[in-house]
Design a protein around this motif. Structure first.
Motif, short mmCIF file in Angstrom:
data_model
loop_
_atom_site.label_atom_id
_atom_site.label_comp_id
_atom_site.label_asym_id
_atom_site.label_seq_id
_atom_site.Cartn_x
_atom_site.Cartn_y
_atom_site.Cartn_z
N HIS A 84 -3.09 14.11 -6.99
CA HIS A 84 -1.73 13.68 -6.68
C HIS A 84 -1.11 14.44 -5.51
O HIS A 84 -1.64 15.45 -5.04
N LEU A 85 0.05 13.93 -5.07
CA LEU A 85 0.75 14.50 -3.92
C LEU A 85 1.38 15.85 -4.25
O LEU A 85 1.77 16.10 -5.39
N PRO A 86 1.52 16.72 -3.24
CA PRO A 86 2.25 17.97 -3.44
C PRO A 86 3.69 17.69 -3.86
O PRO A 86 4.31 16.71 -3.44
N LYS A 87 4.23 18.54 -4.72
CA LYS A 87 5.63 18.48 -5.16
C LYS A 87 6.00 17.14 -5.78
O LYS A 87 7.18 16.76 -5.79
N PRO A 89 9.57 11.13 -3.21
CA PRO A 89 9.45 12.58 -3.26
C PRO A 89 10.53 13.19 -4.16
O PRO A 89 11.58 12.59 -4.38
N VAL A 90 10.23 14.36 -4.69
CA VAL A 90 11.24 15.11 -5.44
C VAL A 90 12.06 15.88 -4.42
O VAL A 90 11.57 16.82 -3.80
N LYS A 91 13.31 15.48 -4.25
CA LYS A 91 14.15 16.08 -3.22
C LYS A 91 14.94 17.28 -3.74
O LYS A 91 15.45 18.08 -2.95
N ALA A 92 15.05 17.40 -5.06
CA ALA A 92 15.79 18.52 -5.63
C ALA A 92 14.99 19.81 -5.48
O ALA A 92 13.77 19.80 -5.35
N ASP A 93 15.68 20.93 -5.53
CA ASP A 93 15.01 22.24 -5.47
C ASP A 93 14.52 22.68 -6.84
O ASP A 93 13.63 23.53 -6.94
N ASP A 94 15.11 22.11 -7.88
CA ASP A 94 14.75 22.47 -9.25
C ASP A 94 14.44 21.19 -10.02
O ASP A 94 15.14 20.18 -9.85
N LEU A 101 0.83 -1.20 0.00
CA LEU A 101 0.00 0.00 0.00
C LEU A 101 0.87 1.26 0.00
O LEU A 101 1.96 1.26 0.58
N PRO A 102 0.41 2.32 -0.65
CA PRO A 102 1.17 3.58 -0.64
C PRO A 102 1.42 4.05 0.80
O PRO A 102 0.60 3.79 1.70
N PRO A 103 2.52 4.73 1.03
CA PRO A 103 2.87 5.13 2.40
C PRO A 103 1.82 5.99 3.08
O PRO A 103 1.66 5.93 4.29
N VAL A 136 16.18 13.12 -10.75
CA VAL A 136 16.44 11.90 -11.53
C VAL A 136 15.18 11.04 -11.49
O VAL A 136 14.78 10.55 -10.43
N MET A 137 14.57 10.85 -12.63
CA MET A 137 13.31 10.11 -12.72
C MET A 137 13.57 8.61 -12.65
O MET A 137 14.56 8.11 -13.19
#
Length: 355
Positions: free
Chosen positions: A308-311, A223-228, A156-158, A233-234
């Motif tokens: 969908h989730l933020p960010k 999560p997308v950890k980069a600021d830009d 299940l998703p977190p 990296v997908m």
């Protein structure tokens, strides 16, 4: 683009922990083309927004019980290890995320207990730069599939697993009714809303159904950890578009029908398989396509998708499809109106903005 542009606040009460019953009773927020006002509808009304000759494209991947609990014995001590398989690397091997992962070494064995047979054992053969590992099992092919099905649980998703335990209902709820090709570790959740009743209504209006396969990986929840966005990296996912399906969808476009992607996974695969002129080609392999605002869509005209989730990379994708300001306004509307978010939540129907 700055990742924080895709952030928003979601109250906990908007996160769905169970799906709507029946599935097609979920709500559906329609974002018409040309900036027309949002429309609050139900999934069962989907045929009202489509035309005879349009084609829905579904992802027929089937979720496997890819969450495994085991132990790592070393030097007379055993440490509990949780493994989430996310992409098959070979007939006997999977890439997996481990918790805890830093203390596991290449060469370590991890034992996953089976009550009716010998333990399922995996050897760590690689620690990857992407933060996951490669596990090689003592079984291969169908025998490994059977062993994993014996010891594994639905992953299940977190955002659901942190609030309740997985149970027998999830074995059915977290699977589309048309799931066929085993290999996903997360459901293509836009398709969870479909029922035989809805299929019959679509058939009655002359709307085609076609199927592709993209095995959704656990990386979809990272999560997308980069600021830009340029620094993100997908993750890779394995997909297939058959020659027959490609020909049929090209024929739909040639006669003026619209391609309606059911879910972001179907969309990512279709856009990966289409050439610059919008012609769909047969496809088999991995895709790491990362769609952000500025992307020019080649083949998909409409998108049915959950919230969908933020960010997240998926909120970035829908912002590319409809425009960031439009999606920010749509999500605010959805939150204010009590729409249910994420895997078991409500749906939206998006029309591609002019490019």
């Amino acid at each position: 683009m700055r990742v924080d542009l895709f952030d928003f606040h979601l109250p906990d009460e908007n996160i769905a922990l169970r799906p709507a019953e029946p599935r097609d009773a979920a709500r559906m927020l329609v974002l018409p083309p040309g900036g027309a006002p949002f429309i609050d509808e139900a999934v069962l009304s989907l045929p009202d927004f489509l035309q005879a000759g349009d084609a829905l494209v579904f992802n027929d991947t089937r979720v496997i019980p890819a969450q495994l609990e085991g132990v790592r014995p070393r030097d007379g001590l055993s440490v509990s290890v949780s493994a989430t398989l996310h992409m098959r690397a070979a007939p006997d091997s999977w890439h997996a995320f481990l918790r805890p992962g830093k203390r596991v070494k290449v060469g370590d064995d991890i034992r996953f207990q089976r009550l009716d047979a010998d333990d399922l054992v995996a050897t760590v053969t690689e620690k990857r730069e992407t933060g996951d590992v490669t596990l090689r099992f003592q079984f291969s092919g169908a025998a490994l599939d059977t062993a994993i099905a014996t010891v594994g649980r639905v992953p299940l998703p977190p955002y659901i697993a942190s609030k309740r335990d997985e149970d027998s209902r999830d074995l059915i709820d977290y699977q589309t009714i048309y799931a066929k090709e085993k290999g996903a570790v997360a459901a293509p959740t836009a398709g969870l809303h479909f029922t035989e009743r809805l299929f019959n209504a679509l058939d009655g209006k002359g709307i085609e159904r076609h199927f592709v396969t993209l095995h959704v990986g656990a990386g979809t929840f990272l999560p997308v950890k980069a600021d830009d966005t340029r620094d993100h990296v997908m993750h890779h996912e394995i997909g297939t578009v058959s020659a027959e399906t490609a020909d049929r969808l090209n024929a739909v476009r040639a006669r003026g029908g619209r391609i309606v992607s059911v879910g972001t996974t179907s969309l990512r695969l279709l856009e990966s398989a289409a050439d610059e002129k919008g012609k769909l080609r047969p496809w088999q392999g991995a895709t790491d396509i990362f769609i952000t605002p500025g992307y020019r869509f080649k083949i998909v005209d409409m998108l049915m998708t959950n919230f969908h989730l933020p960010k997240s990379t998926l909120f970035m994708l829908v912002s590319a499809f409809c425009g960031l300001e439009t999606m920010q306004a749509a999500y605010k509307h959805a939150i204010d109106k009590g729409y249910r978010f994420y895997s078991y939540g409500d749906s939206s129907l998006l029309f591609r903005k002019d490019q």
